[in-house]
Design an enzyme around this catalytic site. Structure first.
Site, PDB file in Angstrom:
ATOM      1  N   LYS A 120       0.808  -1.076   0.028  1.00 15.50           N
ATOM      2  CA  LYS A 120      -0.065   0.041   0.059  1.00 15.50           C
ATOM      3  C   LYS A 120       1.041   1.222   0.101  1.00 15.50           C
ATOM      4  O   LYS A 120       0.748   2.301  -0.868  1.00 15.50           O
ATOM      5  CB  LYS A 120      -0.912   0.033   1.241  1.00 15.50           C
ATOM      6  N   ASP A 138      -6.448   1.241   1.049  1.00 17.28           N
ATOM      7  CA  ASP A 138      -6.742   1.308   2.431  1.00 17.28           C
ATOM      8  C   ASP A 138      -7.871   0.692   2.992  1.00 17.28           C
ATOM      9  O   ASP A 138      -8.750   0.169   2.264  1.00 17.28           O
ATOM     10  CB  ASP A 138      -6.099   2.414   2.967  1.00 17.28           C
TER      11      ASP A 138
END
Length: 214
Positions: A120, A138
């Site tokens: 991420k 997320d």
């Protein structure tokens, strides 16, 4: 969800915010990398508050290494998991000096080799700092993608793959920003605010939530 509806969702989000930006404050790729590392399980507001104090003192890999773990800890102790994050920030800074000439690499494999940098974080840095069409998933994006029906998936990698597959090419660059901001301010975790959601007519979430006073 069909392709026309997906396109309409992104067109709507684009019309509201044509050039969405991260809410993290930064001025260099290195500052961005550190801010994103610190933002895991923390708010952008808390990270920005801490970095406004730390970056004027140390905002390069060399300065962070010289500051050391205890020095970094002093600036970030209001952020969750601060001891582990301080250790990773210093270790990453040292690795950048040793292997990359003090520069943040514009390469996923290299980024993910840095301590405390996962997929991420790498996606965020690649997208924002280097203009790569990556989609960082997320908790906000995971929730919005599943709740709306835009790109359902059982885990973040599945949602990322679905968004990459189904997002029209012209929207990929800004897709994760639109979805993060939508999840943060409208499609909230505890109670989605459907009554003022611009994409409510396109969203497949049921039942829609009424205003609080109803």
């Amino acid at each position: 969800m069909n392709a026309n509806k997906r396109r309409a969702i992104f067109e709507t989000l684009q019309s509201i915010d044509p050039e969405p930006k991260t809410e993290l404050e930064y001025s260099t790729p290195f500052e961005l990398l550190i801010a994103v590392m610190l933002s895991a399980q923390a708010t952008d507001v808390s990270v920005n508050k801490a970095m406004r104090k730390m970056f004027p003192v140390a905002n390069t890999p060399q300065q962070i290494v010289e500051l050391g773990e205890e020095g970094v800890t002093g600036y970030i102790k209001t952020i969750g998991l601060y001891r582990t994050k301080a250790k990773n920030v210093v270790a990453t800074s040292r690795l950048l000096l040793d292997q990359y000439g003090g520069e943040v690499p514009a390469n996923r494999e290299a980024l993910e080799s840095l301590p405390g940098v996962g997929r991420k974080t790498a996606n965020v840095v690649l997208n924002i700092a280097f203009g790569e069409p990556t989609i960082a998933v997320d908790t906000h994006i995971f929730r919005v993608a599943n709740r709306t029906g835009l790109a359902p998936g059982k885990d973040v990698r599945a949602v990322e793959a679905a968004l990459e597959k189904f997002t029209p090419a012209e929207f990929v660059q800004h897709a994760h920003h639109w979805l993060i901001l939508h999840g943060r301010y409208v499609c909230k975790a505890r109670r989605p605010e459907c009554w003022h959601c611009a994409i409510e007519p396109l969203c497949e979430f049921k039942p829609k939530t009424p205003p609080p006073d109803l």
